[in-house]
Write a protein that holds these residues in place. Structure first.
Motif, PDB file in Angstrom:
ATOM      1  N   THR A  93     -44.754 -16.864   3.531  1.00 21.93           N
ATOM      2  CA  THR A  93     -43.867 -17.847   2.865  1.00 21.93           C
ATOM      3  C   THR A  93     -43.629 -19.009   3.832  1.00 21.93           C
ATOM      4  OG1 THR A  93     -42.696 -15.829   2.282  1.00 21.93           O
ATOM      5  CG2 THR A  93     -41.797 -17.898   1.413  1.00 21.93           C
ATOM      6  N   PRO A  94     -43.850 -20.239   3.340  1.00 26.00           N
ATOM      7  CA  PRO A  94     -43.615 -21.359   4.265  1.00 26.00           C
ATOM      8  C   PRO A  94     -42.142 -21.450   4.685  1.00 26.00           C
ATOM      9  CG  PRO A  94     -44.010 -22.172   2.033  1.00 26.00           C
ATOM     10  CD  PRO A  94     -44.230 -20.684   2.000  1.00 26.00           C
ATOM     11  N   LYS A  95     -41.897 -21.724   6.044  1.00 27.76           N
ATOM     12  CA  LYS A  95     -40.506 -21.828   6.551  1.00 27.76           C
ATOM     13  C   LYS A  95     -39.970 -23.225   6.259  1.00 27.76           C
ATOM     14  CE  LYS A  95     -40.915 -18.515  10.238  1.00 27.76           C
ATOM     15  NZ  LYS A  95     -41.094 -18.322  11.643  1.00 27.76           N
ATOM     16  N   ILE A  96     -38.621 -23.327   6.149  1.00 30.23           N
ATOM     17  CA  ILE A  96     -38.014 -24.651   5.922  1.00 30.23           C
ATOM     18  C   ILE A  96     -38.291 -25.481   7.166  1.00 30.23           C
ATOM     19  CG2 ILE A  96     -35.864 -25.908   5.441  1.00 30.23           C
ATOM     20  CD1 ILE A  96     -34.720 -23.221   4.486  1.00 30.23           C
ATOM     21  N   PRO A  97     -38.805 -26.684   7.005  1.00 31.83           N
ATOM     22  CA  PRO A  97     -39.080 -27.486   8.204  1.00 31.83           C
ATOM     23  C   PRO A  97     -37.800 -27.705   9.021  1.00 31.83           C
ATOM     24  CG  PRO A  97     -39.966 -28.529   6.239  1.00 31.83           C
ATOM     25  CD  PRO A  97     -39.171 -27.350   5.778  1.00 31.83           C
ATOM     26  N   GLY A  98     -37.966 -27.759  10.319  1.00 27.12           N
ATOM     27  CA  GLY A  98     -36.831 -27.882  11.254  1.00 27.12           C
ATOM     28  C   GLY A  98     -35.940 -29.073  10.946  1.00 27.12           C
ATOM     29  N   LEU A  99     -36.572 -30.177  10.507  1.00 29.61           N
ATOM     30  CA  LEU A  99     -35.789 -31.394  10.261  1.00 29.61           C
ATOM     31  C   LEU A  99     -34.753 -31.166   9.160  1.00 29.61           C
ATOM     32  CD1 LEU A  99     -35.466 -34.425  10.895  1.00 29.61           C
ATOM     33  CD2 LEU A  99     -37.076 -34.872   9.033  1.00 29.61           C
ATOM     34  N   ILE A 100     -35.196 -30.540   8.062  1.00 34.86           N
ATOM     35  CA  ILE A 100     -34.295 -30.306   6.929  1.00 34.86           C
ATOM     36  C   ILE A 100     -33.189 -29.337   7.336  1.00 34.86           C
ATOM     37  CG2 ILE A 100     -34.166 -29.397   4.566  1.00 34.86           C
ATOM     38  CD1 ILE A 100     -36.958 -30.523   4.128  1.00 34.86           C
ATOM     39  N   LYS A 101     -33.591 -28.347   8.132  1.00 31.27           N
ATOM     40  CA  LYS A 101     -32.611 -27.361   8.600  1.00 31.27           C
ATOM     41  C   LYS A 101     -31.533 -28.054   9.452  1.00 31.27           C
ATOM     42  CE  LYS A 101     -33.064 -22.735  10.427  1.00 31.27           C
ATOM     43  NZ  LYS A 101     -33.954 -21.856  11.155  1.00 31.27           N
ATOM     44  N   GLY A 102     -32.000 -28.943  10.336  1.00 28.45           N
ATOM     45  CA  GLY A 102     -31.083 -29.681  11.216  1.00 28.45           C
ATOM     46  C   GLY A 102     -30.132 -30.561  10.426  1.00 28.45           C
ATOM     47  N   LEU A 103     -30.688 -31.224   9.384  1.00 33.69           N
ATOM     48  CA  LEU A 103     -29.842 -32.087   8.546  1.00 33.69           C
ATOM     49  C   LEU A 103     -28.787 -31.267   7.814  1.00 33.69           C
ATOM     50  CD1 LEU A 103     -32.412 -34.626   7.083  1.00 33.69           C
ATOM     51  CD2 LEU A 103     -30.497 -35.124   8.598  1.00 33.69           C
ATOM     52  N   GLY A 104     -29.166 -30.075   7.444  1.00 26.82           N
ATOM     53  CA  GLY A 104     -28.230 -29.180   6.754  1.00 26.82           C
ATOM     54  C   GLY A 104     -27.055 -28.847   7.662  1.00 26.82           C
ATOM     55  N   VAL A 105     -27.354 -28.574   8.941  1.00 25.14           N
ATOM     56  CA  VAL A 105     -26.282 -28.258   9.915  1.00 25.14           C
ATOM     57  C   VAL A 105     -25.366 -29.470  10.077  1.00 25.14           C
ATOM     58  CG1 VAL A 105     -25.811 -27.691  12.334  1.00 25.14           C
ATOM     59  CG2 VAL A 105     -27.679 -26.543  11.144  1.00 25.14           C
ATOM     60  N   THR A 106     -25.998 -30.669  10.156  1.00 22.93           N
ATOM     61  CA  THR A 106     -25.204 -31.901  10.316  1.00 22.93           C
ATOM     62  C   THR A 106     -24.272 -32.089   9.132  1.00 22.93           C
ATOM     63  OG1 THR A 106     -27.094 -32.852  11.448  1.00 22.93           O
ATOM     64  CG2 THR A 106     -25.402 -34.388  10.755  1.00 22.93           C
ATOM     65  N   LEU A 107     -24.807 -31.911   7.927  1.00 20.47           N
ATOM     66  CA  LEU A 107     -24.020 -32.109   6.714  1.00 20.47           C
ATOM     67  C   LEU A 107     -22.859 -31.129   6.654  1.00 20.47           C
ATOM     68  CD1 LEU A 107     -24.441 -34.048   4.298  1.00 20.47           C
ATOM     69  CD2 LEU A 107     -25.292 -32.074   3.034  1.00 20.47           C
ATOM     70  N   LYS A 108     -23.150 -29.874   7.010  1.00 16.07           N
ATOM     71  CA  LYS A 108     -22.110 -28.835   6.975  1.00 16.07           C
ATOM     72  C   LYS A 108     -20.985 -29.186   7.962  1.00 16.07           C
ATOM     73  CE  LYS A 108     -22.806 -24.351   7.934  1.00 16.07           C
ATOM     74  NZ  LYS A 108     -23.668 -23.201   8.107  1.00 16.07           N
ATOM     75  N   THR A 109     -21.387 -29.672   9.153  1.00 20.58           N
ATOM     76  CA  THR A 109     -20.398 -30.017  10.184  1.00 20.58           C
ATOM     77  C   THR A 109     -19.563 -31.215   9.754  1.00 20.58           C
ATOM     78  OG1 THR A 109     -22.043 -29.265  11.760  1.00 20.58           O
ATOM     79  CG2 THR A 109     -20.149 -30.415  12.679  1.00 20.58           C
ATOM     80  N   MET A 110     -20.223 -32.185   9.089  1.00 19.31           N
ATOM     81  CA  MET A 110     -19.510 -33.387   8.642  1.00 19.31           C
ATOM     82  C   MET A 110     -18.434 -33.059   7.624  1.00 19.31           C
ATOM     83  SD  MET A 110     -22.500 -36.191   8.282  1.00 19.31           S
ATOM     84  CE  MET A 110     -21.600 -37.299   7.251  1.00 19.31           C
ATOM     85  N   LEU A 111     -18.679 -32.050   6.813  1.00 24.52           N
ATOM     86  CA  LEU A 111     -17.735 -31.721   5.742  1.00 24.52           C
ATOM     87  C   LEU A 111     -16.584 -30.832   6.214  1.00 24.52           C
ATOM     88  CD1 LEU A 111     -20.304 -31.179   2.867  1.00 24.52           C
ATOM     89  CD2 LEU A 111     -18.878 -33.180   3.297  1.00 24.52           C
ATOM     90  N   ARG A 112     -16.736 -30.283   7.446  1.00 20.69           N
ATOM     91  CA  ARG A 112     -15.665 -29.426   7.986  1.00 20.69           C
ATOM     92  C   ARG A 112     -14.509 -30.285   8.483  1.00 20.69           C
ATOM     93  NH1 ARG A 112     -18.573 -26.155  12.241  1.00 20.69           N
ATOM     94  NH2 ARG A 112     -20.034 -25.080  10.919  1.00 20.69           N
ATOM     95  N   PRO A 113     -13.261 -29.845   8.355  1.00 24.58           N
ATOM     96  CA  PRO A 113     -12.149 -30.654   8.896  1.00 24.58           C
ATOM     97  C   PRO A 113     -12.241 -30.706  10.435  1.00 24.58           C
ATOM     98  CG  PRO A 113     -11.335 -28.565   7.996  1.00 24.58           C
ATOM     99  CD  PRO A 113     -12.799 -28.628   7.689  1.00 24.58           C
ATOM    100  N   ALA A 114     -11.812 -31.847  11.025  1.00 24.72           N
ATOM    101  CA  ALA A 114     -11.899 -32.018  12.479  1.00 24.72           C
ATOM    102  C   ALA A 114     -10.944 -31.060  13.185  1.00 24.72           C
ATOM    103  CB  ALA A 114     -11.546 -33.456  12.831  1.00 24.72           C
ATOM    104  N   VAL A 115     -11.401 -30.504  14.296  1.00 28.25           N
ATOM    105  CA  VAL A 115     -10.535 -29.589  15.044  1.00 28.25           C
ATOM    106  C   VAL A 115      -9.784 -30.329  16.147  1.00 28.25           C
ATOM    107  CG1 VAL A 115     -11.838 -27.480  14.605  1.00 28.25           C
ATOM    108  CG2 VAL A 115     -12.457 -28.923  16.547  1.00 28.25           C
ATOM    109  N   THR A 116     -10.170 -31.567  16.413  1.00 23.10           N
ATOM    110  CA  THR A 116      -9.502 -32.339  17.459  1.00 23.10           C
ATOM    111  C   THR A 116      -8.415 -33.223  16.839  1.00 23.10           C
ATOM    112  OG1 THR A 116     -11.281 -33.925  17.185  1.00 23.10           O
ATOM    113  CG2 THR A 116     -11.419 -32.464  19.084  1.00 23.10           C
ATOM    114  N   THR A 117      -7.429 -33.591  17.646  1.00 24.55           N
ATOM    115  CA  THR A 117      -6.374 -34.492  17.166  1.00 24.55           C
ATOM    116  C   THR A 117      -6.927 -35.904  17.151  1.00 24.55           C
ATOM    117  OG1 THR A 117      -4.767 -33.041  18.187  1.00 24.55           O
ATOM    118  CG2 THR A 117      -3.998 -35.231  17.615  1.00 24.55           C
ATOM    119  N   GLN A 118      -6.739 -36.596  16.043  1.00 29.72           N
ATOM    120  CA  GLN A 118      -7.327 -37.926  15.886  1.00 29.72           C
ATOM    121  C   GLN A 118      -6.464 -38.999  16.550  1.00 29.72           C
ATOM    122  OE1 GLN A 118     -10.582 -38.087  14.394  1.00 29.72           O
ATOM    123  NE2 GLN A 118     -10.154 -35.970  14.932  1.00 29.72           N
ATOM    124  N   TYR A 119      -6.283 -38.881  17.881  1.00 31.84           N
ATOM    125  CA  TYR A 119      -5.514 -39.856  18.648  1.00 31.84           C
ATOM    126  C   TYR A 119      -6.261 -41.187  18.662  1.00 31.84           C
ATOM    127  CZ  TYR A 119      -2.853 -41.808  22.496  1.00 31.84           C
ATOM    128  OH  TYR A 119      -2.064 -42.610  23.268  1.00 31.84           O
TER     129      TYR A 119
END
Ligand code: SF4
Ligand code: SF4
Length: 161
Positions: free
Chosen positions: A4-30
């Motif tokens: 079975t062909p694996k998901i290309p690394g680029l798409i996988k990386g973009l998925g991680v970025t998107l998931k992180t962007m949608l998470r609330p920030a853990v730092t104080t927005q000073y």
């Protein structure tokens, strides 16, 4: 059967970025949100000038040599009626250079007359480094931001004034 062909690394990386962007920030927005520092935080040193006897102990103990004190002697009335007039030290200059200070707290610890206190305030950055030298007046203003000391433990005796 072909693997079975694996998901290309680029798409996988973009998925991680998107998931992180949608998470609330853990730092104080000073500076939009100001975090409340702990009450015992070493933000800035405040001076209670009326307690200072110009003994120079803090200036001599400072490892960075960033406390500048000058004073003179003046006559004071006797403590008791009929007593001898006294000679006391008066402050002419008390500066702390926060461009040099390393916030070790030695000056606050060694002061035998309770004239120096930590305040948790930290918003005093300057455009010009020379403006980080706080004079006696400015150090005195920080006293308003010094938190009340914690209550004494059961059985402890208050310090005599
Ligand atoms: S905190 Fe340390 S470095 Fe800063 S003024 Fe006091 S003794 Fe000096
Ligand atoms: S050690 Fe305390 S009393 Fe002595 S000069 Fe420093 S602040 Fe003043």
């Amino acid at each position: 059967m072909p693997p079975t062909p694996k998901i290309p690394g680029l798409i996988k990386g973009l998925g991680v970025t998107l998931k992180t962007m949608l998470r609330p920030a853990v730092t104080t927005q000073y500076p939009h949100v100001k975090e409340a520092p702990p009450t015992r935080a070493r933000g800035v040193i405040a001076l209670k000038a009326e307690n200072c006897t110009v003994c120079m102990l803090c200036g001599r103990s400072c490892p960075d040599w960033c406390i500048y004190i000058e004073g003179h002697k003046e006559k004071a009335p006797p403590r008791r009626p009929g007593g001898k007039p006294r000679t006391v030290n008066a402050i002419d200059r008390f500066d702390i250079d926060y461009a040099l200070c390393m916030y070790c707290g030695i000056c606050v610890e060694v002061c035998p007359f309770d004239a120096l206190f930590w305040s948790p305030e930290f918003e005093y950055s300057e455009v010009k480094i020379a403006d980080l030298l706080h004079d006696q007046h400015r150090l005195g203003e920080w006293m308003e931001t010094v938190p009340e000391p914690p209550p004494l433990e059961t059985g402890a005796q208050a310090k005599k004034k």
